[in-house]
Design a protein around this motif. Sequence first.
Motif, PDB file in Angstrom:
ATOM      1  N   SER A 123      -3.915  -6.017  11.778  1.00  0.00           N
ATOM      2  CA  SER A 123      -2.715  -6.691  11.297  1.00  0.00           C
ATOM      3  C   SER A 123      -1.619  -5.658  11.056  1.00  0.00           C
ATOM      4  O   SER A 123      -1.902  -4.464  10.889  1.00  0.00           O
ATOM      5  CB  SER A 123      -3.017  -7.418   9.986  1.00  0.00           C
ATOM      6  N   PRO A 124      -0.359  -6.063  11.009  1.00  0.00           N
ATOM      7  CA  PRO A 124       0.697  -5.104  10.689  1.00  0.00           C
ATOM      8  C   PRO A 124       0.468  -4.376   9.365  1.00  0.00           C
ATOM      9  O   PRO A 124       0.751  -3.180   9.259  1.00  0.00           O
ATOM     10  CB  PRO A 124       1.953  -5.980  10.643  1.00  0.00           C
ATOM     11  N   PHE A 125      -0.037  -5.072   8.353  1.00  0.00           N
ATOM     12  CA  PHE A 125      -0.279  -4.446   7.046  1.00  0.00           C
ATOM     13  C   PHE A 125      -1.342  -3.359   7.160  1.00  0.00           C
ATOM     14  O   PHE A 125      -1.172  -2.232   6.670  1.00  0.00           O
ATOM     15  CB  PHE A 125      -0.709  -5.524   6.052  1.00  0.00           C
ATOM     16  N   ASP A 126      -2.444  -3.671   7.833  1.00  0.00           N
ATOM     17  CA  ASP A 126      -3.499  -2.676   8.009  1.00  0.00           C
ATOM     18  C   ASP A 126      -3.075  -1.583   8.983  1.00  0.00           C
ATOM     19  O   ASP A 126      -3.335  -0.394   8.750  1.00  0.00           O
ATOM     20  CB  ASP A 126      -4.783  -3.348   8.513  1.00  0.00           C
ATOM     21  N   ALA A 127      -2.416  -1.964  10.078  1.00  0.00           N
ATOM     22  CA  ALA A 127      -2.011  -0.969  11.067  1.00  0.00           C
ATOM     23  C   ALA A 127      -1.047   0.039  10.454  1.00  0.00           C
ATOM     24  O   ALA A 127      -1.165   1.255  10.678  1.00  0.00           O
ATOM     25  CB  ALA A 127      -1.362  -1.657  12.267  1.00  0.00           C
ATOM     26  N   GLY A 128      -0.096  -0.445   9.664  1.00  0.00           N
ATOM     27  CA  GLY A 128       0.866   0.457   9.048  1.00  0.00           C
ATOM     28  C   GLY A 128       0.244   1.412   8.061  1.00  0.00           C
ATOM     29  O   GLY A 128       0.519   2.616   8.075  1.00  0.00           O
ATOM     30  N   SER A 129      -0.632   0.899   7.191  1.00  0.00           N
ATOM     31  CA  SER A 129      -1.213   1.770   6.169  1.00  0.00           C
ATOM     32  C   SER A 129      -2.267   2.705   6.743  1.00  0.00           C
ATOM     33  O   SER A 129      -2.342   3.879   6.364  1.00  0.00           O
ATOM     34  CB  SER A 129      -1.785   0.944   5.009  1.00  0.00           C
ATOM     35  N   VAL A 130      -3.071   2.234   7.703  1.00  0.00           N
ATOM     36  CA  VAL A 130      -4.040   3.115   8.364  1.00  0.00           C
ATOM     37  C   VAL A 130      -3.309   4.211   9.138  1.00  0.00           C
ATOM     38  O   VAL A 130      -3.690   5.391   9.110  1.00  0.00           O
ATOM     39  CB  VAL A 130      -4.974   2.310   9.283  1.00  0.00           C
ATOM     40  N   ALA A 131      -2.241   3.835   9.843  1.00  0.00           N
ATOM     41  CA  ALA A 131      -1.469   4.827  10.600  1.00  0.00           C
ATOM     42  C   ALA A 131      -0.859   5.873   9.677  1.00  0.00           C
ATOM     43  O   ALA A 131      -0.864   7.068   9.991  1.00  0.00           O
ATOM     44  CB  ALA A 131      -0.370   4.129  11.405  1.00  0.00           C
ATOM     45  N   ALA A 132      -0.317   5.439   8.536  1.00  0.00           N
ATOM     46  CA  ALA A 132       0.273   6.396   7.597  1.00  0.00           C
ATOM     47  C   ALA A 132      -0.780   7.377   7.093  1.00  0.00           C
ATOM     48  O   ALA A 132      -0.522   8.583   6.968  1.00  0.00           O
ATOM     49  CB  ALA A 132       0.918   5.652   6.432  1.00  0.00           C
ATOM     50  N   PHE A 133      -1.977   6.880   6.802  1.00  0.00           N
ATOM     51  CA  PHE A 133      -3.063   7.747   6.341  1.00  0.00           C
ATOM     52  C   PHE A 133      -3.415   8.766   7.418  1.00  0.00           C
ATOM     53  O   PHE A 133      -3.473   9.976   7.158  1.00  0.00           O
ATOM     54  CB  PHE A 133      -4.284   6.895   5.993  1.00  0.00           C
ATOM     55  N   VAL A 134      -3.672   8.307   8.631  1.00  0.00           N
ATOM     56  CA  VAL A 134      -4.099   9.207   9.708  1.00  0.00           C
ATOM     57  C   VAL A 134      -2.988  10.174  10.089  1.00  0.00           C
ATOM     58  O   VAL A 134      -3.234  11.363  10.340  1.00  0.00           O
ATOM     59  CB  VAL A 134      -4.579   8.384  10.920  1.00  0.00           C
ATOM     60  N   ARG A 181       0.855  -1.184   0.000  1.00  0.00           N
ATOM     61  CA  ARG A 181       0.000   0.000   0.000  1.00  0.00           C
ATOM     62  C   ARG A 181       0.888   1.229   0.000  1.00  0.00           C
ATOM     63  O   ARG A 181       1.970   1.229   0.589  1.00  0.00           O
ATOM     64  CB  ARG A 181      -0.936   0.011   1.207  1.00  0.00           C
ATOM     65  N   SER A 182       0.402   2.248  -0.653  1.00  0.00           N
ATOM     66  CA  SER A 182       1.153   3.484  -0.827  1.00  0.00           C
ATOM     67  C   SER A 182       0.286   4.629  -0.344  1.00  0.00           C
ATOM     68  O   SER A 182      -0.802   4.857  -0.872  1.00  0.00           O
ATOM     69  CB  SER A 182       1.490   3.652  -2.317  1.00  0.00           C
ATOM     70  N   GLN A 183       0.725   5.337   0.677  1.00  0.00           N
ATOM     71  CA  GLN A 183      -0.057   6.438   1.249  1.00  0.00           C
ATOM     72  C   GLN A 183       0.712   7.746   1.090  1.00  0.00           C
ATOM     73  O   GLN A 183       1.888   7.822   1.413  1.00  0.00           O
ATOM     74  CB  GLN A 183      -0.350   6.180   2.722  1.00  0.00           C
ATOM     75  N   ALA A 184       0.008   8.779   0.610  1.00  0.00           N
ATOM     76  CA  ALA A 184       0.663  10.059   0.305  1.00  0.00           C
ATOM     77  C   ALA A 184      -0.214  11.229   0.750  1.00  0.00           C
ATOM     78  O   ALA A 184      -0.425  12.179   0.002  1.00  0.00           O
ATOM     79  CB  ALA A 184       0.947  10.147  -1.195  1.00  0.00           C
ATOM     80  N   GLU A 185      -0.713  11.155   1.970  1.00  0.00           N
ATOM     81  CA  GLU A 185      -1.613  12.197   2.468  1.00  0.00           C
ATOM     82  C   GLU A 185      -0.887  13.348   3.162  1.00  0.00           C
ATOM     83  O   GLU A 185      -1.489  14.372   3.454  1.00  0.00           O
ATOM     84  CB  GLU A 185      -2.621  11.593   3.460  1.00  0.00           C
TER      85      GLU A 185
END
Length: 490
Positions: A446-457, A415-419
């Motif tokens: 999960s680590p995958f969801d936690a990492g990408s959700v955290a990056a977004f927020v 996942r790629s987050q750029a917010e």
Amino acid sequence: MEDLRKAEQEVMASSPDGALMQHAAAGLAVICARVLRERTGRVSGRRAVLLVGPGDNGGDALFAGARLARRGVAVTALLTSEKAHAAGRSALATAGGRCVEAGPDTAVEAWTHLEAADLVVDGLVGLGGRPGLREPAAGLVERIPDHAAVVAVDLPSGVDPDTGATGPSHVWADLTVTFGAAKACLLLPPASAAAGDLEIVDIGLAPHLPPEPLVGRLAAPDVARLWPVPPPSADKYRRGVLGVVAGSAGYPGAAVLAVAGALRTGVGMVRYVGPADATDAVRSAWPEIVAGQGRVQAWLLGSGVDPEADDEQPRAVRAALDEGHPCLVDAGALGLLPAELRSHASVPDRSDRLLLTPHAGELARLLGELGEDVHREEIETQPYRHALAAARLTGATVLLKGSTTLVVRPDGRARSQAEAPSWLATAGAGDVLAGIAGALLAGGLSPFDAGSVAAFVHGKAAARASGGGPIVSLDVAQAVPATVAKLLQH
């Protein structure tokens, strides 16, 4: 990318000849007309230049150019190959547009057309492209004037479609119009920066694509769906207890910021483990914390920790890694990981338990200790490739921090987050991000969801705190609750 190619072939096989390209060109033409109107105030009477290569992207550009010409746009196609789409060339000529062979003998004419352009449409290279452009395409791209709006067809020419790597010459687009679904390079840095804004034209590929793309990006509804909202019956233990091994005598602020990120995210309790000075600093800032070991659901390890220090922090990190709970491994704890990995005969898959959060320099050091000789600059040029290498060598999920944050699993999914605004490039921002992601691990993601959700927020909270101006990291942590509240309202 192979899934997209296969989907296109399946749709083309069930459609009339050329229908898919006409559908794509129609959507491209509508968006190009809108760009002209927004940038110049009108469509008719404006000038558009098409940069056309030998592939289907060139055909899309030519057919879109024909539609623009019928709306009164002066359209010139600069052809870099004699194999440019024949039917597209004919359609443009019939609509009143011009085709110019872009070679040494016509260079001055081509440059003159480019200099006068209000809009440049990049149809040079498609999914078969590789990083960098050759002549005459490279020379044309170099001559694109700053005043012209640049719209790329499907992807900016000169980038790698699969990895997002860029060469010495490539298109910098203001907007990329892609078809069916976002290609990996449009989400992966550094090519994602070259793509500009992104618009997807629906051409009927969705029924033929897998439900989960190899590379994706979470939007606000996805984050709201994943966020661990506590039920009415929740207590602090059910909301998640996060153990934090962070800080040192030299870096007590890292512990304060990591705990701030976790508490503001909504973890039920933080158990903090650290030296006396750092513990005092954390207690002073956050009286809610509980100092010392105890029951936890997840660990945040390493922010502000010196792996070579003669204190108890390295030992506490190793002990937490051995417990079997989900762990976020940051900063100093990354330096302790290779020794722990060498204790295994083979690399276990721990992508459902370990989340590593390096920046490019830390990732270069980690890969070096794992036998991969790579420099920071190489990681910044091909971040997906190197984050994936780290994920496979460690068996962990890897969150590579940067202006675009990548979260990569050993199986290649990313996942790629750029917010985030550029103001987020400030000391301590990674500690707050670690706190947010650690809290989400403790909340059951999960680590995958936690990492990408955290990056977004993290990025959205930074934008809220900044309001267009400078920020410090604690501002970001303070903005997390309001950011989450807004997400959950939708």
